[in-house]
Design an enzyme around this catalytic site. Structure first.
Site, PDB file in Angstrom:
ATOM      1  N   GLY A 128       0.789  -1.219   0.000  1.00 20.22           N
ATOM      2  CA  GLY A 128       0.000   0.000   0.000  1.00 20.22           C
ATOM      3  C   GLY A 128       0.822   1.269   0.000  1.00 20.22           C
TER       4      GLY A 128
ATOM      5  N   SER B 252      -7.017  -8.699  -3.903  1.00 21.75           N
ATOM      6  CA  SER B 252      -7.430  -7.753  -2.865  1.00 21.75           C
ATOM      7  C   SER B 252      -6.437  -6.606  -2.705  1.00 21.75           C
ATOM      8  CB  SER B 252      -7.599  -8.471  -1.525  1.00 21.75           C
ATOM      9  OG  SER B 252      -6.352  -8.963  -1.050  1.00 21.75           O
ATOM     10  N   ASN B 253      -5.231  -6.748  -3.255  1.00 22.90           N
ATOM     11  CA  ASN B 253      -4.231  -5.678  -3.183  1.00 22.90           C
ATOM     12  C   ASN B 253      -4.569  -4.517  -4.114  1.00 22.90           C
ATOM     13  OD1 ASN B 253      -1.596  -8.178  -3.188  1.00 22.90           O
ATOM     14  ND2 ASN B 253      -2.718  -7.364  -1.443  1.00 22.90           N
ATOM     15  N   LEU B 254      -5.285  -4.793  -5.188  1.00 18.90           N
ATOM     16  CA  LEU B 254      -5.395  -3.834  -6.285  1.00 18.90           C
ATOM     17  C   LEU B 254      -6.216  -2.603  -5.932  1.00 18.90           C
ATOM     18  CD1 LEU B 254      -5.853  -6.325  -9.263  1.00 18.90           C
ATOM     19  CD2 LEU B 254      -3.751  -5.412  -8.273  1.00 18.90           C
ATOM     20  N   GLN B 255      -6.972  -2.651  -4.846  1.00 19.51           N
ATOM     21  CA  GLN B 255      -7.763  -1.492  -4.415  1.00 19.51           C
ATOM     22  C   GLN B 255      -6.873  -0.344  -3.976  1.00 19.51           C
ATOM     23  OE1 GLN B 255      -7.578  -1.418  -0.844  1.00 19.51           O
ATOM     24  NE2 GLN B 255      -9.175   0.002  -0.185  1.00 19.51           N
ATOM     25  N   ARG B 256      -5.629  -0.610  -3.639  1.00 14.60           N
ATOM     26  CA  ARG B 256      -4.747   0.436  -3.120  1.00 14.60           C
ATOM     27  C   ARG B 256      -3.300   0.319  -3.611  1.00 14.60           C
ATOM     28  NH1 ARG B 256      -5.643  -3.711  -0.243  1.00 14.60           N
ATOM     29  NH2 ARG B 256      -4.064  -4.752   1.001  1.00 14.60           N
TER      30      ARG B 256
ATOM     31  N   CYS C  57      -4.513  -3.770   8.663  1.00 16.72           N
ATOM     32  CA  CYS C  57      -5.378  -3.316   7.576  1.00 16.72           C
ATOM     33  C   CYS C  57      -6.206  -4.470   7.022  1.00 16.72           C
ATOM     34  CB  CYS C  57      -4.537  -2.683   6.471  1.00 16.72           C
ATOM     35  SG  CYS C  57      -3.804  -1.103   6.928  1.00 16.72           S
TER      36      CYS C  57
ATOM     37  N   CYS D 120     -12.327 -16.489  13.290  1.00 12.05           N
ATOM     38  CA  CYS D 120     -12.231 -15.118  12.780  1.00 12.05           C
ATOM     39  C   CYS D 120     -11.737 -15.204  11.339  1.00 12.05           C
ATOM     40  CB  CYS D 120     -11.322 -14.264  13.659  1.00 12.05           C
ATOM     41  SG  CYS D 120      -9.610 -14.850  13.764  1.00 12.05           S
TER      42      CYS D 120
END
Length: 393
Positions: A50, A78-82, A197, A351
């Site tokens: 990030g 899921s990394n590509l959002q940021r 995060c 969890c």
């Protein structure tokens, strides 16, 4: 306070480099001399996630001559959002290789050195010695303390940043001129108190805001311009769109850089120092841990269990294990939810990855639920072992 330039200038700039960096060259405080210092600089970015993404991209665009990347992970969707240095076609690819390719596309005059490994106490000195400045883009406390300690012991300055949800922090730590990270945070927070995060989320664009501050500070240090954030903590609130600068003083009692420092080498184990889970949680999980496959077997066999998801409501909406009931960890730790738990059924906690459920398990054991267990690996293990069609977040 103003500091002298960190590096000597390169001998010259080529005609192509002059064209490329012309908007820097016409700034009096930077000029040809400052740009030649950037060209001669060697900067290491710990992490290409990030914070590392915008940091590496803007360091490359600015003309830093050599960029090192320490990164062991691979690109996940899921990394590509940021993590904007990576693209859809990079999913599954080494983050270090993906980042290097983007850097070369941004600026072919930058030399990229890849360290496709996790930084640890065995390699950190050998890697850090090769660079003038360290940019810390890590996302866990164990690595942050390792980076700090190695930088202090080597006399290296480093630019630090941290992000969570809508909040960010940045500073410059350089023990020769001010405080180190341990002066600000002498001890890591108790296990489970500060979510990562991956657990709590982060606004993607926040990475750009804090990463830009980190690059700005790096350029100021390398070129010897302005007043870097040595001795100051910059705090950013994206929701309120406010910045606060907090004074951070060198701690004379700091174990690493204080007047009577007692720590003169790296710790033996930074994971133990920071503690992924508390001692109580570790003890609670002994002989009280099952796998995702075992949970599925129990469900198929019709075993009378009460499956509890201790994540947050937003996570529960994204993906859940069939048959689970949402009771957030905080409600269990506070005791508020204990009345909802049956005394005559096998309680199974889970969890996302197993850390939070271990903490909740310790609280239940202390409250008398001696037969409670938790699922090792949590939802992620369930997806991997039982139902790969579910989304990973």
């Amino acid at each position: 306070m103003s500091l002298p330039p960190l590096v000597e200038p390169a001998e010259s700039l080529s005609v192509d480099e002059i064209r490329r960096y012309s908007r820097h060259l016409i700034i009096p405080d930077v000029g040809v001399e400052g740009q030649k210092r950037l060209k001669n600089a060697r900067v290491l970015c710990v992490g290409a996630g990030g914070l590392g993404s915008p940091a590496l991209m803007y360091l490359a665009a600015a003309g830093v001559g050599t960029l090192g990347i320490v990164e062991f992970d691979v690109v996940d969707e899921s990394n590509l959002q940021r993590q904007i240095i990576h693209g859809q076609s990079d999913v599954g690819r080494s983050k270090a290789e993906s980042a290097a390719a983007s850097i070369r596309e941004i600026n072919p005059y930058v030399q990229v050195e890849i360290h496709n490994t996790a930084v640890d106490r065995e390699n950190v000195f050998d890697i850090f010695r090769q660079y003038d400045l360290i940019v810390d883009g890590t996302d866990n406390f164990a690595t942050r303390y390792l980076v700090n300690d190695a930088a202090v012991l080597l006399g290296k300055p480093y630019v630090w940043g941290s992000i969570y949800r809508f909040d960010g922090q940045a500073s410059v730590f350089w023990a020769e001129h001010g405080p180190c990270y341990r002066c600000l945070y002498p001890e890591p927070p108790p296990p489970g108190m500060v979510p990562s995060c991956a657990e709590g989320g982060v606004l993607g664009v926040l990475c750009a805001s804090i990463g830009a501050i980190q690059v700005t500070e790096a350029i100021k240090l390398l070129a010897g311009i302005g007043e870097p954030l040595v001795g100051s903590l910059q705090v950013y609130d994206a929701l309120e769109m406010t910045y606060r600068k907090i004074k951070v003083r060198k701690d004379p009692n700091c174990v690493l850089c204080g007047e009577n420092a007692t720590q003169t080498e790296l710790l033996e184990d930074y994971d133990d120092f920071c503690g992924a889970v508390s001692v109580e949680a570790q003890a609670a999980t002994e002989n009280s841990t099952i796998t995702a496959s075992e949970l599925k077997d129990w469900q198929d066999a019709g075993k009378d269990i009460f499956l509890v998801d201790v994540r947050e409501p937003a996570e529960y909406e994204i993906v859940r294990i069939p048959g689970s009931t949402l009771i957030p960890k905080g409600d269990i730790l506070s005791g508020q939810a204990l009345a909802q738990l049956p005394q005559d059924r096998q309680i199974v906690l889970h969890c996302k990855s197993g850390v939070r459920s271990a903490e909740a398990l310790a609280a239940l054991k202390a409250a008398g639920f001696s037969n409670a267990v938790h699922v090792q690996g949590g939802v992620l293990a369930w997806i991997k072992q039982i139902d790969p069609s579910l989304p990973v977040y």
